[in-house]
Design a protein around this motif. Structure first.
Motif, PDB file in Angstrom:
ATOM      1  N   ILE A  39      37.444  27.511 -15.735  1.00  0.00           N
ATOM      2  CA  ILE A  39      38.455  26.451 -15.768  1.00  0.00           C
ATOM      3  C   ILE A  39      39.660  26.893 -16.588  1.00  0.00           C
ATOM      4  CG2 ILE A  39      38.925  24.118 -16.622  1.00  0.00           C
ATOM      5  CD1 ILE A  39      36.020  23.408 -15.814  1.00  0.00           C
ATOM      6  N   ALA A  40      39.424  27.557 -17.725  1.00  0.00           N
ATOM      7  CA  ALA A  40      40.526  28.041 -18.565  1.00  0.00           C
ATOM      8  C   ALA A  40      41.375  29.064 -17.817  1.00  0.00           C
ATOM      9  CB  ALA A  40      39.971  28.639 -19.855  1.00  0.00           C
ATOM     10  N   ILE A  41      40.717  29.970 -17.095  1.00  0.00           N
ATOM     11  CA  ILE A  41      41.463  30.968 -16.309  1.00  0.00           C
ATOM     12  C   ILE A  41      42.293  30.276 -15.232  1.00  0.00           C
ATOM     13  CG2 ILE A  41      41.184  32.838 -14.629  1.00  0.00           C
ATOM     14  CD1 ILE A  41      38.720  33.725 -16.309  1.00  0.00           C
ATOM     15  N   LEU A  42      41.712  29.295 -14.567  1.00  0.00           N
ATOM     16  CA  LEU A  42      42.436  28.560 -13.536  1.00  0.00           C
ATOM     17  C   LEU A  42      43.659  27.859 -14.127  1.00  0.00           C
ATOM     18  CD1 LEU A  42      42.549  27.504 -10.608  1.00  0.00           C
ATOM     19  CD2 LEU A  42      41.203  25.563 -11.396  1.00  0.00           C
ATOM     20  N   LEU A  43      43.478  27.180 -15.253  1.00  0.00           N
ATOM     21  CA  LEU A  43      44.601  26.477 -15.876  1.00  0.00           C
ATOM     22  C   LEU A  43      45.664  27.437 -16.375  1.00  0.00           C
ATOM     23  CD1 LEU A  43      42.716  23.669 -17.836  1.00  0.00           C
ATOM     24  CD2 LEU A  43      44.044  23.448 -15.726  1.00  0.00           C
ATOM     25  N   ALA A  44      45.256  28.614 -16.853  1.00  0.00           N
ATOM     26  CA  ALA A  44      46.220  29.596 -17.345  1.00  0.00           C
ATOM     27  C   ALA A  44      47.047  30.192 -16.216  1.00  0.00           C
ATOM     28  CB  ALA A  44      45.500  30.704 -18.105  1.00  0.00           C
ATOM     29  N   THR A  45      46.494  30.248 -15.011  1.00  0.00           N
ATOM     30  CA  THR A  45      47.217  30.870 -13.899  1.00  0.00           C
ATOM     31  C   THR A  45      48.041  29.870 -13.085  1.00  0.00           C
ATOM     32  OG1 THR A  45      45.287  30.663 -12.471  1.00  0.00           O
ATOM     33  CG2 THR A  45      45.526  32.724 -13.680  1.00  0.00           C
ATOM     34  N   LEU A  46      47.862  28.577 -13.355  1.00  0.00           N
ATOM     35  CA  LEU A  46      48.629  27.576 -12.619  1.00  0.00           C
ATOM     36  C   LEU A  46      50.065  27.510 -13.120  1.00  0.00           C
ATOM     37  CD1 LEU A  46      46.139  24.580 -12.429  1.00  0.00           C
ATOM     38  CD2 LEU A  46      46.838  26.070 -10.584  1.00  0.00           C
ATOM     39  N   ASP A  47      50.971  27.231 -12.217  1.00  0.00           N
ATOM     40  CA  ASP A  47      52.369  27.014 -12.573  1.00  0.00           C
ATOM     41  C   ASP A  47      52.540  25.526 -12.886  1.00  0.00           C
ATOM     42  OD1 ASP A  47      55.085  27.025 -12.926  1.00  0.00           O
ATOM     43  OD2 ASP A  47      55.560  27.653 -10.872  1.00  0.00           O
ATOM     44  N   THR A  48      52.305  25.150 -14.136  1.00  0.00           N
ATOM     45  CA  THR A  48      52.312  23.737 -14.508  1.00  0.00           C
ATOM     46  C   THR A  48      53.690  23.105 -14.340  1.00  0.00           C
ATOM     47  OG1 THR A  48      52.594  24.368 -16.822  1.00  0.00           O
ATOM     48  CG2 THR A  48      50.364  23.895 -16.074  1.00  0.00           C
ATOM     49  N   LYS A  49      54.752  23.878 -14.540  1.00  0.00           N
ATOM     50  CA  LYS A  49      56.101  23.320 -14.361  1.00  0.00           C
ATOM     51  C   LYS A  49      56.308  22.894 -12.913  1.00  0.00           C
ATOM     52  CE  LYS A  49      61.013  24.306 -15.022  1.00  0.00           C
ATOM     53  NZ  LYS A  49      61.363  23.368 -14.008  1.00  0.00           N
ATOM     54  N   ILE A  51      53.982  22.061 -10.800  1.00  0.00           N
ATOM     55  CA  ILE A  51      53.128  20.903 -10.534  1.00  0.00           C
ATOM     56  C   ILE A  51      53.796  19.632 -11.031  1.00  0.00           C
ATOM     57  CG2 ILE A  51      50.932  19.801 -11.134  1.00  0.00           C
ATOM     58  CD1 ILE A  51      49.719  22.654 -11.143  1.00  0.00           C
ATOM     59  N   TRP A  52      54.320  19.649 -12.278  1.00  0.00           N
ATOM     60  CA  TRP A  52      54.977  18.446 -12.809  1.00  0.00           C
ATOM     61  C   TRP A  52      56.242  18.108 -12.038  1.00  0.00           C
ATOM     62  CZ3 TRP A  52      52.447  14.977 -15.046  1.00  0.00           C
ATOM     63  CH2 TRP A  52      51.384  15.268 -15.880  1.00  0.00           C
ATOM     64  N   ASP A  53      56.965  19.130 -11.558  1.00  0.00           N
ATOM     65  CA  ASP A  53      58.137  18.863 -10.719  1.00  0.00           C
ATOM     66  C   ASP A  53      57.741  18.105  -9.452  1.00  0.00           C
ATOM     67  OD1 ASP A  53      59.810  20.074 -12.520  1.00  0.00           O
ATOM     68  OD2 ASP A  53      59.922  21.987 -11.428  1.00  0.00           O
ATOM     69  N   GLN A  57      58.729  14.174  -8.337  1.00  0.00           N
ATOM     70  CA  GLN A  57      59.424  13.950  -7.077  1.00  0.00           C
ATOM     71  C   GLN A  57      58.652  13.029  -6.133  1.00  0.00           C
ATOM     72  OE1 GLN A  57      60.096  17.768  -5.340  1.00  0.00           O
ATOM     73  NE2 GLN A  57      61.414  18.474  -7.008  1.00  0.00           N
ATOM     74  N   ALA A  58      57.405  12.757  -6.454  1.00  0.00           N
ATOM     75  CA  ALA A  58      56.560  11.953  -5.567  1.00  0.00           C
ATOM     76  C   ALA A  58      57.073  10.522  -5.475  1.00  0.00           C
ATOM     77  CB  ALA A  58      55.116  11.959  -6.063  1.00  0.00           C
ATOM     78  N   ASN A  59      56.925   9.947  -4.303  1.00  0.00           N
ATOM     79  CA  ASN A  59      57.314   8.566  -4.064  1.00  0.00           C
ATOM     80  C   ASN A  59      56.249   7.646  -4.667  1.00  0.00           C
ATOM     81  OD1 ASN A  59      57.920   6.044  -3.044  1.00  0.00           O
ATOM     82  ND2 ASN A  59      58.418   6.816  -0.992  1.00  0.00           N
ATOM     83  N   PRO A  60      56.622   6.752  -5.607  1.00  0.00           N
ATOM     84  CA  PRO A  60      55.628   5.883  -6.253  1.00  0.00           C
ATOM     85  C   PRO A  60      54.875   4.989  -5.267  1.00  0.00           C
ATOM     86  CG  PRO A  60      57.745   5.738  -7.393  1.00  0.00           C
ATOM     87  CD  PRO A  60      57.953   6.572  -6.165  1.00  0.00           C
ATOM     88  N   ILE A  61      55.509   4.605  -4.188  1.00  0.00           N
ATOM     89  CA  ILE A  61      54.838   3.770  -3.189  1.00  0.00           C
ATOM     90  C   ILE A  61      53.657   4.523  -2.577  1.00  0.00           C
ATOM     91  CG2 ILE A  61      55.117   2.572  -0.979  1.00  0.00           C
ATOM     92  CD1 ILE A  61      56.483   1.183  -3.365  1.00  0.00           C
ATOM     93  N   TRP A  62      53.857   5.806  -2.263  1.00  0.00           N
ATOM     94  CA  TRP A  62      52.770   6.612  -1.700  1.00  0.00           C
ATOM     95  C   TRP A  62      51.658   6.812  -2.736  1.00  0.00           C
ATOM     96  CZ3 TRP A  62      51.919   7.414   3.188  1.00  0.00           C
ATOM     97  CH2 TRP A  62      52.980   7.362   4.087  1.00  0.00           C
TER      98      TRP A  62
END
Length: 117
Positions: A39-49, A51-53, A57-62
């Motif tokens: 899990i730590a390796i997975l989290l370290a390799t994710l592009d968190t910026k 993901i948060w972008d 950008q997600a539509n709150p209704i959806w």
């Protein structure tokens, strides 16, 4: 019908437990650290910026619709479990079955599911 299926599941569970006891103790103790390391390796390799972008950008209704569908699905699953338990002779209300389902799923999420066994 229900009883024989339950007995087969119970026998299968006993067999799995017996087989698990034959695994070396040090290997059994390594399951959680290995799972946490993965899990730590997975989290370290994710592009968190990125993901948060996407989240921003997600539509709150959806998002609200997805949440409603998820809760509705859980309510239907708990209704199914309620019917199965009542047919098996358990004295349980629908809301008790629903609460048990939500609590068990939350506990499974917190305890990393199979990793914590």
């Amino acid at each position: 019908m229900w009883g024989s299926a339950w007995m087969n599941d119970q026998n299968l569970s006993k067999e799995r437990s017996r087989l698990w006891l034959t695994v070396k103790p040090w290997l059994r103790r390594m399951r959680l650290p290995i799972g946490l390391a993965l899990i730590a390796i997975l989290l370290a390799t994710l592009d968190t910026k990125a993901i948060w972008d996407l989240v921003y950008q997600a539509n709150p209704i959806w998002l609200l619709g997805a949440f409603a569908v998820g809760v509705g699905e859980r309510l239907l699953v708990s209704y199914r479990w309620h019917l199965i338990l009542v047919a098996g002779g358990a004295k349980i209300t629908y809301w008790s079955a629903t609460r048990l389902l939500f609590v068990s799923q939350a506990a499974g999420s917190i305890m990393f599911g199979e990793l914590s066994r």
